[in-house]
Design a protein around this motif. Structure first.
Motif, PDB file in Angstrom:
ATOM      1  N   ARG A  46       0.827  -1.208   0.000  1.00 12.67           N
ATOM      2  CA  ARG A  46       0.000   0.000   0.000  1.00 12.67           C
ATOM      3  C   ARG A  46       0.862   1.260   0.000  1.00 12.67           C
ATOM      4  NH1 ARG A  46      -5.329  -1.043   0.801  1.00 12.67           N
ATOM      5  NH2 ARG A  46      -5.833  -3.103   1.587  1.00 12.67           N
ATOM      6  N   GLY A  47       2.137   1.101   0.334  1.00 11.08           N
ATOM      7  CA  GLY A  47       3.048   2.238   0.394  1.00 11.08           C
ATOM      8  C   GLY A  47       3.478   2.724  -0.979  1.00 11.08           C
ATOM      9  N   ALA A  48       4.160   3.881  -0.990  1.00 12.81           N
ATOM     10  CA  ALA A  48       4.616   4.493  -2.238  1.00 12.81           C
ATOM     11  C   ALA A  48       6.067   4.154  -2.552  1.00 12.81           C
ATOM     12  CB  ALA A  48       4.438   6.004  -2.173  1.00 12.81           C
ATOM     13  N   ALA A  49       6.742   3.432  -1.663  1.00 11.78           N
ATOM     14  CA  ALA A  49       8.152   3.103  -1.887  1.00 11.78           C
ATOM     15  C   ALA A  49       8.444   1.709  -1.348  1.00 11.78           C
ATOM     16  CB  ALA A  49       9.033   4.137  -1.200  1.00 11.78           C
ATOM     17  N   LEU A  50       9.529   1.144  -1.834  1.00 13.85           N
ATOM     18  CA  LEU A  50      10.019  -0.140  -1.328  1.00 13.85           C
ATOM     19  C   LEU A  50      11.408   0.115  -0.768  1.00 13.85           C
ATOM     20  CD1 LEU A  50       8.910  -2.338  -4.338  1.00 13.85           C
ATOM     21  CD2 LEU A  50       7.964  -2.420  -2.037  1.00 13.85           C
ATOM     22  N   PRO A  51      11.603   0.033   0.541  1.00 16.47           N
ATOM     23  CA  PRO A  51      12.901   0.330   1.147  1.00 16.47           C
ATOM     24  C   PRO A  51      14.031  -0.466   0.487  1.00 16.47           C
ATOM     25  CG  PRO A  51      11.239   0.026   2.848  1.00 16.47           C
ATOM     26  CD  PRO A  51      10.608  -0.372   1.539  1.00 16.47           C
ATOM     27  N   GLY A  52      15.097   0.259   0.131  1.00 19.48           N
ATOM     28  CA  GLY A  52      16.261  -0.372  -0.479  1.00 19.48           C
ATOM     29  C   GLY A  52      16.173  -0.541  -1.981  1.00 19.48           C
ATOM     30  N   PHE A  53      15.089  -0.054  -2.596  1.00 19.83           N
ATOM     31  CA  PHE A  53      14.925  -0.195  -4.037  1.00 19.83           C
ATOM     32  C   PHE A  53      14.526   1.127  -4.679  1.00 19.83           C
ATOM     33  CE2 PHE A  53      14.202  -4.454  -2.451  1.00 19.83           C
ATOM     34  CZ  PHE A  53      14.886  -5.236  -3.363  1.00 19.83           C
ATOM     35  N   ARG A  54      15.014   1.331  -5.885  1.00 20.46           N
ATOM     36  CA  ARG A  54      14.525   2.423  -6.726  1.00 20.46           C
ATOM     37  C   ARG A  54      13.407   1.832  -7.575  1.00 20.46           C
ATOM     38  NH1 ARG A  54      17.744   6.843  -6.682  1.00 20.46           N
ATOM     39  NH2 ARG A  54      16.789   7.658  -8.570  1.00 20.46           N
ATOM     40  N   LEU A  84       3.473  -8.889 -14.055  1.00 18.73           N
ATOM     41  CA  LEU A  84       4.450  -9.772 -14.696  1.00 18.73           C
ATOM     42  C   LEU A  84       4.414  -9.626 -16.215  1.00 18.73           C
ATOM     43  CD1 LEU A  84       4.029 -12.999 -12.535  1.00 18.73           C
ATOM     44  CD2 LEU A  84       5.987 -11.438 -12.552  1.00 18.73           C
ATOM     45  N   SER A  85       3.219  -9.456 -16.782  1.00 18.30           N
ATOM     46  CA  SER A  85       3.112  -9.315 -18.237  1.00 18.30           C
ATOM     47  C   SER A  85       3.750  -8.018 -18.733  1.00 18.30           C
ATOM     48  CB  SER A  85       1.651  -9.386 -18.685  1.00 18.30           C
ATOM     49  OG  SER A  85       0.966  -8.189 -18.378  1.00 18.30           O
ATOM     50  N   LEU A  86       3.911  -7.039 -17.833  1.00 17.85           N
ATOM     51  CA  LEU A  86       4.522  -5.754 -18.177  1.00 17.85           C
ATOM     52  C   LEU A  86       6.009  -5.717 -17.828  1.00 17.85           C
ATOM     53  CD1 LEU A  86       1.652  -3.492 -16.809  1.00 17.85           C
ATOM     54  CD2 LEU A  86       2.266  -3.810 -19.220  1.00 17.85           C
ATOM     55  N   GLY A  87       6.546  -6.827 -17.338  1.00 24.45           N
ATOM     56  CA  GLY A  87       7.958  -6.862 -16.954  1.00 24.45           C
ATOM     57  C   GLY A  87       8.211  -6.225 -15.600  1.00 24.45           C
ATOM     58  N   CYS A  88       7.189  -6.164 -14.761  1.00 24.30           N
ATOM     59  CA  CYS A  88       7.303  -5.525 -13.445  1.00 24.30           C
ATOM     60  C   CYS A  88       7.409  -6.577 -12.343  1.00 24.30           C
ATOM     61  CB  CYS A  88       6.088  -4.641 -13.187  1.00 24.30           C
ATOM     62  SG  CYS A  88       5.971  -3.269 -14.351  1.00 24.30           S
ATOM     63  N   ASP A  89       8.010  -6.160 -11.214  1.00 30.89           N
ATOM     64  CA  ASP A  89       8.142  -7.092 -10.093  1.00 30.89           C
ATOM     65  C   ASP A  89       7.503  -6.563  -8.814  1.00 30.89           C
ATOM     66  OD1 ASP A  89       9.984  -5.101  -9.678  1.00 30.89           O
ATOM     67  OD2 ASP A  89      11.675  -6.439  -9.318  1.00 30.89           O
ATOM     68  N   ALA A  90       6.728  -5.484  -8.927  1.00 26.33           N
ATOM     69  CA  ALA A  90       6.042  -4.953  -7.745  1.00 26.33           C
ATOM     70  C   ALA A  90       4.834  -4.116  -8.168  1.00 26.33           C
ATOM     71  CB  ALA A  90       6.993  -4.101  -6.905  1.00 26.33           C
ATOM     72  N   VAL A  91       3.876  -4.028  -7.256  1.00 27.62           N
ATOM     73  CA  VAL A  91       2.738  -3.119  -7.399  1.00 27.62           C
ATOM     74  C   VAL A  91       2.712  -2.296  -6.124  1.00 27.62           C
ATOM     75  CG1 VAL A  91       0.237  -2.896  -7.630  1.00 27.62           C
ATOM     76  CG2 VAL A  91       1.427  -4.738  -8.847  1.00 27.62           C
ATOM     77  N   ILE A  92       2.817  -0.979  -6.274  1.00 25.14           N
ATOM     78  CA  ILE A  92       2.829  -0.081  -5.120  1.00 25.14           C
ATOM     79  C   ILE A  92       1.560   0.763  -5.107  1.00 25.14           C
ATOM     80  CG2 ILE A  92       5.350  -0.041  -5.039  1.00 25.14           C
ATOM     81  CD1 ILE A  92       5.268   2.752  -6.299  1.00 25.14           C
ATOM     82  N   ARG A  93       1.349   1.458  -3.989  1.00 26.96           N
ATOM     83  CA  ARG A  93       0.184   2.343  -3.810  1.00 26.96           C
ATOM     84  C   ARG A  93      -1.139   1.616  -4.016  1.00 26.96           C
ATOM     85  NH1 ARG A  93       2.534   6.477  -7.752  1.00 26.96           N
ATOM     86  NH2 ARG A  93       4.512   6.879  -6.767  1.00 26.96           N
ATOM     87  N   VAL A 110       5.466  -1.447 -11.076  1.00 29.40           N
ATOM     88  CA  VAL A 110       6.810  -0.866 -11.169  1.00 29.40           C
ATOM     89  C   VAL A 110       7.861  -1.953 -11.355  1.00 29.40           C
ATOM     90  CG1 VAL A 110       6.201   1.135  -9.737  1.00 29.40           C
ATOM     91  CG2 VAL A 110       7.179  -0.893  -8.661  1.00 29.40           C
ATOM     92  N   ARG A 111       8.998  -1.533 -11.941  1.00 35.14           N
ATOM     93  CA  ARG A 111      10.197  -2.360 -11.969  1.00 35.14           C
ATOM     94  C   ARG A 111      11.107  -1.828 -10.883  1.00 35.14           C
ATOM     95  NH1 ARG A 111       9.608  -1.798 -17.462  1.00 35.14           N
ATOM     96  NH2 ARG A 111      11.048  -0.054 -17.506  1.00 35.14           N
ATOM     97  N   THR A 112      11.740  -2.719 -10.158  1.00 32.28           N
ATOM     98  CA  THR A 112      12.624  -2.283  -9.077  1.00 32.28           C
ATOM     99  C   THR A 112      14.066  -2.615  -9.418  1.00 32.28           C
ATOM    100  OG1 THR A 112      12.414  -4.366  -7.864  1.00 32.28           O
ATOM    101  CG2 THR A 112      10.829  -2.630  -7.339  1.00 32.28           C
ATOM    102  N   THR A 113      14.961  -1.786  -8.894  1.00 28.77           N
ATOM    103  CA  THR A 113      16.398  -2.053  -8.965  1.00 28.77           C
ATOM    104  C   THR A 113      16.969  -1.749  -7.593  1.00 28.77           C
ATOM    105  OG1 THR A 113      16.762   0.185  -9.811  1.00 28.77           O
ATOM    106  CG2 THR A 113      16.667  -1.567 -11.429  1.00 28.77           C
ATOM    107  N   ALA A 118      14.278   6.241  -4.016  1.00 27.73           N
ATOM    108  CA  ALA A 118      14.036   7.512  -4.672  1.00 27.73           C
ATOM    109  C   ALA A 118      12.871   8.196  -3.942  1.00 27.73           C
ATOM    110  CB  ALA A 118      13.653   7.277  -6.125  1.00 27.73           C
ATOM    111  N   ALA A 119      12.790   9.499  -4.050  1.00 27.28           N
ATOM    112  CA  ALA A 119      11.668  10.214  -3.445  1.00 27.28           C
ATOM    113  C   ALA A 119      10.400   9.725  -4.118  1.00 27.28           C
ATOM    114  CB  ALA A 119      11.841  11.714  -3.644  1.00 27.28           C
ATOM    115  N   PRO A 120       9.320   9.479  -3.348  1.00 23.25           N
ATOM    116  CA  PRO A 120       8.088   9.007  -3.962  1.00 23.25           C
ATOM    117  C   PRO A 120       7.580   9.998  -5.004  1.00 23.25           C
ATOM    118  CG  PRO A 120       7.840   9.227  -1.565  1.00 23.25           C
ATOM    119  CD  PRO A 120       9.217   9.662  -1.928  1.00 23.25           C
ATOM    120  N   ALA A 121       7.074   9.470  -6.096  1.00 23.92           N
ATOM    121  CA  ALA A 121       6.540  10.324  -7.165  1.00 23.92           C
ATOM    122  C   ALA A 121       5.280  11.016  -6.694  1.00 23.92           C
ATOM    123  CB  ALA A 121       6.261   9.476  -8.387  1.00 23.92           C
TER     124      ALA A 121
END
Length: 124
Positions: A46-54, A84-93, A110-113, A118-121
């Motif tokens: 439910r959050g806007a960020a994943l700690p340790g990831f951009r 997964l079909s979009l090449g993403c490994d997370a869903v935020i917000r 979102v895709r994470t690295t 990063a500051a939340p969009a």
């Protein structure tokens, strides 16, 4: 048995079986990547960020469940497949609204690295 009675019997059987469906929708916010293997875990938060990831926003994704699929587990499964079909490994917000016969979940795929957060969009 009269045809009308058969029709009523079929409708009753379908209702008793707990008919349900799930639909997904997307609005692209960025470029999708290659589809990710289905066994890859998708983080949903439910959050806007994943700690340790951009994060790189790819799409606004929505799942709508009706009937017996109007619950969060079915919606989460649908959002995972869409991400997964979009090449993403997370869903935020993630946001979720539950009704009697319909439920809706919406989030940002979102895709994470690995890297500094990063500051939340701005926006959702």
């Amino acid at each position: 048995m009269a045809p009308r009675a058969w029709g009523a019997l079929v409708v009753a059987a379908l209702v008793a079986a707990g008919c349900g469906s799930t639909s997904t929708y997307r609005v692209m916010l960025g470029m999708p990547g290659p589809a990710v293997a289905a066994r890859t875990p998708v983080r949903i938060t439910r959050g806007a960020a994943l700690p340790g990831f951009r994060v790189t926003e790819v799409a606004l994704v929505q799942a709508v469940g009706r009937g017996s699929h109007a619950d969060l587990p079915h919606l989460a499964e649908a959002l995972e497949a869409e991400a997964l079909s979009l090449g993403c490994d997370a869903v935020i917000r993630l946001r979720h609204v539950q009704g009697l016969q319909q439920a809706v979940a919406i989030g940002v795929a979102v895709r994470t690295t690995p890297g500094q957060d990063a500051a939340p969009a701005q926006g959702l």
